[in-house]
Design a protein around this motif. Structure first.
Motif, short mmCIF file in Angstrom:
data_model
loop_
_atom_site.label_atom_id
_atom_site.label_comp_id
_atom_site.label_asym_id
_atom_site.label_seq_id
_atom_site.Cartn_x
_atom_site.Cartn_y
_atom_site.Cartn_z
N ILE A 104 -2.28 -28.78 1.25
CA ILE A 104 -1.88 -27.54 1.90
C ILE A 104 -0.83 -26.84 1.04
CG2 ILE A 104 -0.90 -26.53 3.99
CD1 ILE A 104 -1.82 -28.96 5.51
N PRO A 105 -1.04 -25.56 0.72
CA PRO A 105 -0.02 -24.85 -0.08
C PRO A 105 1.26 -24.67 0.72
CG PRO A 105 -1.71 -23.33 0.69
CD PRO A 105 -2.19 -24.70 1.04
N HIS A 106 2.38 -24.68 0.01
CA HIS A 106 3.65 -24.51 0.69
C HIS A 106 3.86 -23.05 1.07
CE1 HIS A 106 5.25 -22.91 -3.10
NE2 HIS A 106 4.67 -23.93 -3.69
N ARG A 107 4.94 -22.81 1.81
CA ARG A 107 5.14 -21.49 2.42
C ARG A 107 5.24 -20.37 1.38
NH1 ARG A 107 10.23 -20.62 6.35
NH2 ARG A 107 9.47 -22.66 7.00
N LYS A 108 5.98 -20.59 0.33
CA LYS A 108 6.14 -19.54 -0.68
C LYS A 108 4.82 -19.22 -1.36
CE LYS A 108 11.03 -20.33 -1.74
NZ LYS A 108 12.02 -20.66 -2.80
N LEU A 109 4.01 -20.25 -1.60
CA LEU A 109 2.72 -20.01 -2.23
C LEU A 109 1.79 -19.25 -1.29
CD1 LEU A 109 0.88 -20.39 -4.63
CD2 LEU A 109 0.24 -22.64 -3.73
N VAL A 110 1.84 -19.56 0.01
CA VAL A 110 1.02 -18.83 1.00
C VAL A 110 1.42 -17.36 1.03
CG1 VAL A 110 0.54 -18.59 3.46
CG2 VAL A 110 0.52 -20.84 2.42
N LYS A 111 2.71 -17.10 1.02
CA LYS A 111 3.18 -15.71 1.02
C LYS A 111 2.72 -14.98 -0.24
CE LYS A 111 7.36 -12.92 1.44
NZ LYS A 111 8.84 -12.94 1.56
N SER A 112 2.78 -15.67 -1.38
CA SER A 112 2.32 -15.06 -2.63
C SER A 112 0.82 -14.76 -2.57
CB SER A 112 2.64 -15.98 -3.80
OG SER A 112 2.12 -15.47 -5.00
N LYS A 113 0.04 -15.67 -2.01
CA LYS A 113 -1.40 -15.46 -1.88
C LYS A 113 -1.70 -14.29 -0.94
CE LYS A 113 -2.96 -20.20 -2.86
NZ LYS A 113 -3.95 -19.88 -3.88
N LEU A 114 -0.94 -14.18 0.14
CA LEU A 114 -1.14 -13.06 1.07
C LEU A 114 -0.82 -11.73 0.39
CD1 LEU A 114 0.38 -14.49 4.38
CD2 LEU A 114 -2.01 -13.96 3.95
N GLN A 115 0.23 -11.70 -0.42
CA GLN A 115 0.57 -10.48 -1.13
C GLN A 115 -0.53 -10.09 -2.11
OE1 GLN A 115 3.45 -8.63 -0.45
NE2 GLN A 115 2.34 -7.11 -1.67
N GLN A 116 -1.08 -11.10 -2.80
CA GLN A 116 -2.18 -10.82 -3.73
C GLN A 116 -3.41 -10.33 -2.99
OE1 GLN A 116 -2.20 -10.82 -7.08
NE2 GLN A 116 -4.31 -10.07 -6.95
N LYS A 117 -3.67 -10.93 -1.83
CA LYS A 117 -4.82 -10.47 -1.03
C LYS A 117 -4.60 -9.04 -0.54
CE LYS A 117 -7.93 -12.44 -0.04
NZ LYS A 117 -9.31 -12.44 -0.59
N MET A 118 -3.38 -8.71 -0.18
CA MET A 118 -3.07 -7.34 0.25
C MET A 118 -3.33 -6.35 -0.87
SD MET A 118 0.52 -5.87 1.78
CE MET A 118 0.67 -4.15 2.30
N ASN A 119 -2.95 -6.70 -2.09
CA ASN A 119 -3.20 -5.82 -3.23
C ASN A 119 -4.70 -5.64 -3.47
OD1 ASN A 119 -0.43 -5.61 -3.62
ND2 ASN A 119 -0.36 -7.29 -5.08
N ASP A 120 -5.46 -6.72 -3.33
CA ASP A 120 -6.92 -6.63 -3.51
C ASP A 120 -7.55 -5.73 -2.44
OD1 ASP A 120 -6.59 -8.36 -5.59
OD2 ASP A 120 -7.23 -10.14 -4.48
N VAL A 121 -7.10 -5.91 -1.18
CA VAL A 121 -7.64 -5.09 -0.10
C VAL A 121 -7.27 -3.62 -0.31
CG1 VAL A 121 -7.50 -4.64 2.38
CG2 VAL A 121 -7.69 -6.98 1.56
N LYS A 122 -6.06 -3.36 -0.79
CA LYS A 122 -5.65 -1.98 -1.05
C LYS A 122 -6.53 -1.33 -2.11
CE LYS A 122 -0.79 -1.61 0.28
NZ LYS A 122 0.59 -1.38 -0.20
N GLN A 123 -6.85 -2.06 -3.15
CA GLN A 123 -7.70 -1.50 -4.21
C GLN A 123 -9.09 -1.17 -3.67
OE1 GLN A 123 -6.82 -0.55 -7.24
NE2 GLN A 123 -4.70 -1.20 -6.84
N LYS A 124 -9.66 -2.06 -2.88
CA LYS A 124 -10.99 -1.80 -2.30
C LYS A 124 -10.94 -0.60 -1.36
CE LYS A 124 -12.41 -6.66 -2.50
NZ LYS A 124 -12.78 -7.85 -1.69
N MET A 125 -9.89 -0.53 -0.57
CA MET A 125 -9.78 0.56 0.40
C MET A 125 -9.55 1.89 -0.29
SD MET A 125 -7.68 0.38 3.96
CE MET A 125 -6.13 1.09 3.49
N LYS A 126 -8.76 1.90 -1.37
CA LYS A 126 -8.53 3.14 -2.11
C LYS A 126 -9.82 3.65 -2.73
CE LYS A 126 -3.62 3.02 -3.32
NZ LYS A 126 -2.63 2.92 -4.42
N SER A 127 -10.61 2.75 -3.29
CA SER A 127 -11.88 3.18 -3.88
C SER A 127 -12.82 3.73 -2.81
CB SER A 127 -12.54 2.01 -4.61
OG SER A 127 -12.84 0.96 -3.70
N ASP A 128 -12.74 3.18 -1.60
CA ASP A 128 -13.56 3.69 -0.49
C ASP A 128 -13.06 5.05 -0.03
OD1 ASP A 128 -15.79 3.34 0.99
OD2 ASP A 128 -15.03 1.73 2.24
N LEU A 129 -11.74 5.23 0.05
CA LEU A 129 -11.18 6.50 0.49
C LEU A 129 -11.39 7.60 -0.54
CD1 LEU A 129 -7.81 5.26 2.05
CD2 LEU A 129 -9.73 6.25 3.28
#
Length: 644
Positions: free
Chosen positions: A147-172
């Motif tokens: 199980i990843p530790h808390r800091k790594l989970v937060k880092s992964k969530l931030q990276q996922k947010m950046n990926d979702v933003k890029q997909k959403m921007k291309s859609d918009l």
């Protein structure tokens, strides 16, 4: 004991862990007690045979000595000879033992992604990954997964947010028109937040409702601050000037006036205001107040609530019992829910009030009898519920995010006006309620033009048969004006022979029977499209098409609108967006307008739903959450179904 031989002292301090030190010790080299300073710690002496071994911190050689020379005192219980005889030829194998086998990086990434989805979808705290019971649960499922530790989970969530933003921007970026909703909210730790949602129809005619941002607001919620925040958010996402939807607060209205944007007042909020103002009739207020007192008593008294449940099960033959509902001032049409439940449980309430065997105090029985509805009040409550039921259905209808809702405004208004018509059988209090409703609805029915435009763009109601003649003409005129402003050029090429060329005469063809064929209602294709449809090469198009004719734009627009308004639509086949998905290429300009208006929500409920989500994230136990973390969790929760 041999006096000539020096004394062997045990391991000093009693800190030795190995069992071999029971049979080994050290000689003294200095006067004093048997401490490390006075003993020769470099050599270990066997107490049985006095053989000495170098003491380098490892007891393996001492254990081997016991195995070989003092089998009965073996430290391991197995002699060296037994160990040698038990050895077998090792087999070459590339298989990793299951107990020590790791997990592939691909599988680990897949499980990590599922863990992030769980945290975002259920609004769970990130600290869950550090919980001992959660680790035990995951270990039982897959002991090889780390199980990843808390800091790594937060880092992964931030990276996922950046990926979702890029997909959403291309859609918009592919959408010319985007609608937004905006609202403000205050958390349990007295921090103000502002949220913006975007609504658009993508290239595949799918309606999407996404969250742009949920940010902490500093300072007062003045119209100037709201306008500046909205302008910054729209520029950040590179959106064109949107059609905005918000509640009817004065600062919201003034903010959009400062921006000069088209604004639609939330129809869910309008319905709520209409219901609130109409229930100000004294007889209705008295009846509603008694209902609140009755519900409040049953919520406070556990014995009364148990008696009510028992009576319900007795009357309904053991079915699941319901509880009374208390109305909430900020929740739309909750008064209707409270009155409906009181009417539904009226038999059980009367049974509790008139049963001397129930375990309720005399004061409680008196309270129930005083606050229970009389027959006249029950009749009035039934009439009020019959009036409020259409408003409740209208609120649910305009609050949808999965389907277009703006085109529902005009039919809903028409239906509500029909429901509040006064009849000769209405009691005086009901007539007063209906008059107030009619007056309030007349004051709050602005923005009708947006509703009429959306109704025209609904292929099932484009004739506007349910509206007046004046409104029908205005709706079709608005559609024409909007189409004239759409930048869309359609060039039609005709097959003509150039004057510079003389082609040989064509021999006469025999007379063929003439069949009437209905021409398909489609646009003329460009030459390249024609060639591809026919399966031919397009290099000889200049031979077939020798002249280009530009049809006047106004003529083409009027023809397209006439064809759209005149086409026959099957009412039972498709939804609105499905119909446009199949027919948008026939009416390209009208389709552009449909994308613009059908994506506009009829209420600001999407923003309200985000604040409900924020309330479950920022609780009393998580009141110190960083606003950026809140924005990240809300952003991923609301957008994961489209872009995860």
């Amino acid at each position: 004991m041999d006096v000539d031989k020096p004394t062997i002292y045990p391991y000093p301090g009693g800190k030795a862990r190995s069992r071999v030190w029971t049979h080994f010790g050290f000689y003294k080299i200095k006067e004093g007690g048997p401490s490390k300073e006075n003993l020769d710690m470099t050599k270990a002496i066997c107490k049985i045979c006095r053989r000495s071994y170098a003491n380098k911190g490892n007891t393996t050689n001492l254990a081997v000595h016991l195995d070989m020379y003092h089998t009965e005192l073996s430290a391991t219980g197995t002699t060296v000879k037994q160990k040698l005889t038990g050895l077998k030829q090792a087999k070459l194998s590339f298989e990793v033992p299951k107990s020590t086998a790791g997990i592939s990086s691909l599988k680990s990434t897949e499980i990590d992604d599922a863990l992030l989805q769980l945290l975002c979808q259920k609004a769970l705290p990130i600290s869950l990954v550090d919980n001992a019971f959660f680790k035990k649960f995951v270990g039982l499922l897959n002991p090889r997964y780390q199980i990843p530790h808390r800091k790594l989970v937060k880092s992964k969530l931030q990276q996922k947010m950046n990926d979702v933003k890029q997909k959403m921007k291309s859609d918009l970026d592919t959408c010319q028109n985007v609608a937004i909703t905006h609202d403000g909210w205050t958390s349990c730790n007295t921090e103000s937040y502002s949220t913006i949602t975007a609504h658009f129809i993508d290239t595949e005619w799918n309606l999407k409702a996404v969250s742009l941002e949920t940010t902490k607001v500093e300072g007062q919620h003045t119209s100037e601050n709201i306008a500046a925040h909205l302008k910054e958010a729209v520029a950040k996402w590179n959106l064109s000037i949107p059609i905005a939807v918000s509640d009817n607060a004065a600062n919201e209205r003034k903010a959009f006036e400062l921006l000069g944007w088209t604004r639609l007042g939330c129809y869910g909020h309008r319905i709520n205001l209409v219901v609130k103002h109409s229930l100000s009739v004294p007889a209705v207020q008295h009846m509603v107040a008694k209902g609140r007192k009755l519900v409040g008593f049953f919520h406070q008294s556990s014995s009364a609530n148990d008696a009510l449940i028992a009576k319900q099960q007795l009357l309904n033959e053991g079915s699941i019992a319901d509880k009374l509902i208390m109305d909430v001032p900020t929740r739309w049409n909750s008064t209707y829910a409270m009155l409906s439940r009181i009417l539904e449980l009226s038999s059980a309430i009367y049974a509790v009030a008139n049963d001397p065997t129930v375990q309720i105090s005399k004061t409680g029985i008196t309270t129930i009898r005083n606050y229970a509805f009389t027959f006249e009040e029950q009749l009035l409550a039934e009439k009020i519920c019959a009036i409020l039921e259409p408003f409740q259905k209208a609120t649910v209808s305009v609050s949808s995010e999965e389907t277009p809702t703006l085109q529902k405004i005009m039919p809903i208004l028409l239906k509500l006006f029909q429901c509040i018509k006064i009849t000769e059988f209405d009691p005086p209090a009901v007539k007063s309620v209906k008059r107030l409703m009619d007056a309030e609805m007349q004051k709050r029915t602005d923005d009708r033009d947006l509703g009429i435009m959306a109704s025209v763009l609904n292929p099932f109601t484009k004739e506007l048969a349910f509206l007046t003649e004046e409104e029908r003409e205005r709706g079709h005129k608005m559609l024409l004006e909007e189409a004239l402003s759409v930048t869309c050029q359609v060039t039609v090429k005709t097959e003509k022979v150039s004057d510079e060329e003389t082609l040989p005469p064509v021999p006469p063809l025999p007379d063929l029977p003439v069949e009437e064929v209905e021409e398909p209602n489609v646009l003329m294709l460009e030459p390249k499209q024609k060639a591809r449809k026919c399966g031919e090469d397009d290099w000889f198009n200049d031979v077939i098409v020798l002249k280009t004719e530009q049809i006047p734009q106004n003529t083409m627009i009027r023809e397209e609108i006439s064809r759209y308004l005149g086409c026959v639509v099957n009412q039972n086949e498709l939804s609105i967006l499905d119909w446009w998905r199949e027919n948008s290429h026939f009416y390209p300009r009208v389709a552009c307008i449909a994308r613009k208006y059908l994506s506009v929500p009829a209420s600001s409920v999407p923003s309200e739903r985000i604040f409900s989500l924020c309330g479950s994230i920022i609780s009393k136990k998580r009141s110190r959450m960083n606003p950026d973390n809140l924005d990240m969790l809300v952003f991923l929760n609301r957008n994961m179904k489209y872009y995860w």
